[in-house]
Write a protein that holds these residues in place. Structure first.
Motif, mmCIF file in Angstrom:
data_model
loop_
_atom_site.group_PDB
_atom_site.id
_atom_site.type_symbol
_atom_site.label_atom_id
_atom_site.label_comp_id
_atom_site.label_asym_id
_atom_site.label_seq_id
_atom_site.Cartn_x
_atom_site.Cartn_y
_atom_site.Cartn_z
ATOM 1 N N LEU A 1 34.983 49.117 -14.217
ATOM 2 C CA LEU A 1 36.198 49.718 -13.660
ATOM 3 C C LEU A 1 35.895 50.673 -12.509
ATOM 4 O O LEU A 1 36.616 50.696 -11.500
ATOM 5 C CB LEU A 1 36.961 50.476 -14.757
ATOM 6 C CG LEU A 1 37.712 49.634 -15.794
ATOM 7 C CD1 LEU A 1 38.251 50.529 -16.900
ATOM 8 C CD2 LEU A 1 38.847 48.871 -15.139
ATOM 9 N N CYS A 2 34.825 51.454 -12.663
ATOM 10 C CA CYS A 2 34.523 52.482 -11.671
ATOM 11 C C CYS A 2 33.550 52.000 -10.597
ATOM 12 O O CYS A 2 33.296 52.728 -9.631
ATOM 13 C CB CYS A 2 33.942 53.717 -12.356
ATOM 14 S SG CYS A 2 35.013 54.421 -13.627
ATOM 15 N N ALA A 3 32.999 50.787 -10.782
ATOM 16 C CA ALA A 3 32.027 50.245 -9.827
ATOM 17 C C ALA A 3 30.908 51.243 -9.563
ATOM 18 O O ALA A 3 30.507 51.503 -8.418
ATOM 19 C CB ALA A 3 32.717 49.858 -8.524
ATOM 20 N N GLY A 4 30.412 51.829 -10.651
ATOM 21 C CA GLY A 4 29.335 52.813 -10.535
ATOM 22 C C GLY A 4 28.438 52.758 -11.749
ATOM 23 O O GLY A 4 28.766 52.141 -12.775
ATOM 24 N N ALA A 5 27.299 53.420 -11.648
ATOM 25 C CA ALA A 5 26.335 53.418 -12.738
ATOM 26 C C ALA A 5 26.848 54.236 -13.920
ATOM 27 O O ALA A 5 27.539 55.251 -13.748
ATOM 28 C CB ALA A 5 25.000 53.971 -12.241
ATOM 29 N N THR A 6 26.509 53.800 -15.112
ATOM 30 C CA THR A 6 26.853 54.517 -16.344
ATOM 31 C C THR A 6 25.611 54.602 -17.218
ATOM 32 O O THR A 6 24.678 53.802 -17.081
ATOM 33 C CB THR A 6 27.976 53.817 -17.122
ATOM 34 O OG1 THR A 6 27.556 52.490 -17.461
ATOM 35 C CG2 THR A 6 29.256 53.743 -16.309
ATOM 36 N N SER A 7 25.605 55.560 -18.131
ATOM 37 C CA SER A 7 24.488 55.699 -19.065
ATOM 38 C C SER A 7 24.990 56.246 -20.381
ATOM 39 O O SER A 7 26.039 56.905 -20.437
ATOM 40 C CB SER A 7 23.410 56.627 -18.482
ATOM 41 O OG SER A 7 23.935 57.933 -18.293
ATOM 42 N N VAL A 8 24.222 55.971 -21.443
ATOM 43 C CA VAL A 8 24.544 56.457 -22.787
ATOM 44 C C VAL A 8 23.356 57.261 -23.286
ATOM 45 O O VAL A 8 22.201 56.806 -23.211
ATOM 46 C CB VAL A 8 24.826 55.290 -23.753
ATOM 47 C CG1 VAL A 8 25.138 55.818 -25.150
ATOM 48 C CG2 VAL A 8 25.982 54.441 -23.251
#
Length: 599
Positions: free
Chosen positions: A550-557
């Motif tokens: 959705l955000c067209a960006g990197a994510t992390s957990v």
């Protein structure tokens, strides 16, 4: 289902030959058709279109080369093919049918389901709950007719319940009707001519009232003015036909009703009105809904207003009827000019102050019932939408359990220390105890006198400065403050119930999801989401993957910092609005999401 426009409608795509053959085989096997019929109902050149209803239910519709919707499915992964009215007009015997009076059809088109009192006939074979059926319009008279199907739906109950005389509730849940938004996608062709109602054409249908023959209808009570339209018209079957004189009298009464209501304040600018327009706008809608009560025949049947027409009266023509009214000084008509294209008379004025108009006793009209039916259908549709809307939200309940000092208090209430109570239940039990013990302060009604049991729970003794002086007890307290202090002495619990999942009940106060926008080194923004696990609708990995798209960006957990249990999801950029929309679409109420920003 298709009363409102579709929320999304994707571009149509041609159906591959192999997929069309599979679809045709499904139709043949599901409906017991011959290969020839299968070719007609699943023709070459089919198009498939994905859509979402206004309630966000996904589906697929199959269109003919001409753009007529022929088949559709509704529901994620549903393989249940449903024929449209266009398909039913090609093979009207494709589904078992139920018949209903003409006045019920507009109610169904407006979005209502078919009620049991609105059923006139149904097949002799048993219909199961959930079985697909079609609905046709039944017109009685000397030569009864049955229209081609005008609606498709599912049985809300087995037909044996109708046969056993059940008189309330829904008979069919309507899926699709003539003139709805799915039908509007096609060419909007005219309905085929109705069929003669006979054993051969109607498949030996059964009457809806305990199996009695149509020529011997069961007597019914005269309905009240507040009765629903479907219930009224369902009991009008096969009464004694009116004489021409009676119909003339009913037409005259309809004119008086219009003059005393709709036309009572008509301005001169409203005229002239053509005869056909006057008849359709001010005579037909104001016909008595219960003609027998107006005629005073003593007949228990309310009668059928559809029989009231100029052709069945002594006038035989609309012009003769209007000229008769003119002779009675009720209105003024004017003949069309010579050598004019206009061929009908026009009404140029009405006399709403005529003595017969002032003496007229108003009656319930066909328009009244139609208006009530439309409002009822809108109300039912609104309630249905609200139910479906509420079903997609996560249901969150805050609960309290008696603990320590409050255990004795709840035992006095008649409660249990093992029970979890909602806030309204705690208030009701507390108010019941106050009323039983007469603890309301007679001087200040907003205050409650504290008895020893309440005082021990909500009002600890105030110690004096000197140890030698006795402690002072609080004698009264405001009701809301007392309720809050009782809750403070109880254990906090919470229950979270997500759609399609079992409720999860845990000890502790449920905290909102935190969506925090932070500025890091180099003035780079990121959005951090924590506290989502208790809401049981999404995992950390799923949340990170969905937000990455959705955000067209990197994510992390990663684990939460500072020893806080749980995981946190990090998204690059200022994405708090996107995250908020995503979580609410998952069914989490906005009040359980806190959005903030930090440097």
């Amino acid at each position: 289902m298709f009363k409102k426009p579709l929320s999304t409608l994707k571009t149509s795509a041609p159906l591959r030959g192999s997929d069309r053959r599979k679809l045709k085989q499904r139709v043949i096997s599901s409906f017991g058709l011959s290969p020839e019929d299968g070719e007609i109902l699943v023709p070459d050149g089919l198009l498939s279109v994905k859509f979402n209803t206004h309630l966000d239910e996904p589906g697929t519709v199959y269109l003919s080369v001409d753009g007529d919707p022929l088949w559709f499915t509704v529901g994620k992964g549903s393989e249940d093919l449903i024929p449209t009215v266009y398909t039913m007009w090609k093979r009207h015997t494709l589904l078992p049918f139920l018949s209903t009076p003409a006045a019920v059809i507009p109610v169904l088109i407006s979005g209502a389901d078919l009620m049991i009192p609105g059923v006139i006939h149904y097949p002799p074979s048993s219909l199961e709950e959930g079985q697909l059926v079609s609905i046709s319009q039944y017109s009685h008279g000397e030569n009864p007719t049955l229209s081609f199907p005008l609606a498709v739906g599912r049985m809300a109950l087995a037909s044996d319940n109708i046969r056993n005389g059940q008189e309330k509730g829904k008979a069919v849940y309507i899926l699709h009707t003539w003139k709805d938004h799915l039908w509007d996608m096609g060419r909007k062709t005219d309905i085929p001519e109705p069929l003669p109602f006979s054993s051969a054409s109607a498949g030996d249908p059964q009457p809806a009232e305990n199996g009695k023959a149509e020529s011997e209808p069961a007597p019914v009570e005269a309905p009240s003015a507040d009765a629903a339209s479907q219930e009224n018209v369902a009991h009008n079957a096969s009464a004694r036909p009116y004489t021409a004189d009676e119909i003339s009298l009913l037409l005259h009464t309809s004119l008086l009703q219009a003059l005393s209501t709709a036309l009572s304040d008509a301005s001169a600018s409203s005229f002239p009105i053509s005869a056909s327009t006057f008849y359709s706008n001010y005579i037909l809608p104001y016909r008595p809904a219960f003609p027998n009560s107006v005629l005073g025949t003593g007949n228990e049947s309310p009668g059928d207003p559809q029989e009231i027409s100029v052709k069945n009266s002594t006038y035989k023509s609309l012009t003769a009827f209007l000229k008769s009214a003119e002779k009675g000084s009720l209105l003024t008509v004017k003949a069309p000019p010579k050598h004019s294209q206009q061929t009908e008379v026009v009404v140029t004025a009405v006399n709403a102050s005529h003595p017969s108009v002032e003496a007229h006793k108003t009656h319930v009209t066909v328009k009244d019932l139609d208006t009530r039916s439309a409002k009822k259908a809108q109300r039912e549709e609104r309630l249905k939408e609200e139910e479906q809307e509420s079903a997609r939200w996560v249901d969150i309940k805050l609960l309290w359990k008696p603990h320590l000092k409050s255990v004795k208090l709840f035992e006095a209430f008649g409660g249990s220390e093992k029970t979890l109570y909602e806030l309204p239940e705690v208030r009701d039990m507390l108010n019941g105890y106050i009323n039983e013990k007469a603890l309301v302060n007679p001087r200040e009604q907003a205050y409650i006198n504290l008895d020893p049991l309440l005082s021990e729970v909500v009002a600890p003794k105030v110690k004096k400065a000197k140890a030698t002086e006795p402690s002072e007890a609080i004698e009264f307290m405001k009701r809301e403050e007392m309720t809050k202090k009782v809750l403070d002495q109880m254990q906090c619990w919470h229950e979270v119930k997500a759609p399609g999942k079992d409720p999860v009940v845990k000890k502790g106060l449920l905290k909102p999801i935190q969506v925090v926008t932070k500025m890091r080194q180099g003035r780079k923004a990121c959005t951090l989401i924590t506290g989502f696990e208790p809401f049981v609708v999404i995992s950390a990995d799923e949340l990170a993957e969905d937000l990455r798209k959705l955000c067209a960006g990197a994510t992390s957990v990663s684990p939460c910092v500072g020893g806080v249990p749980g995981l946190e999801v990090l998204v690059q950029g200022k994405q708090s609005n996107t995250v908020l929309d995503y979580l609410t679409n998952k069914g989490i109420p906005k009040e359980w999401i806190e959005v903030s920003g930090k440097k």
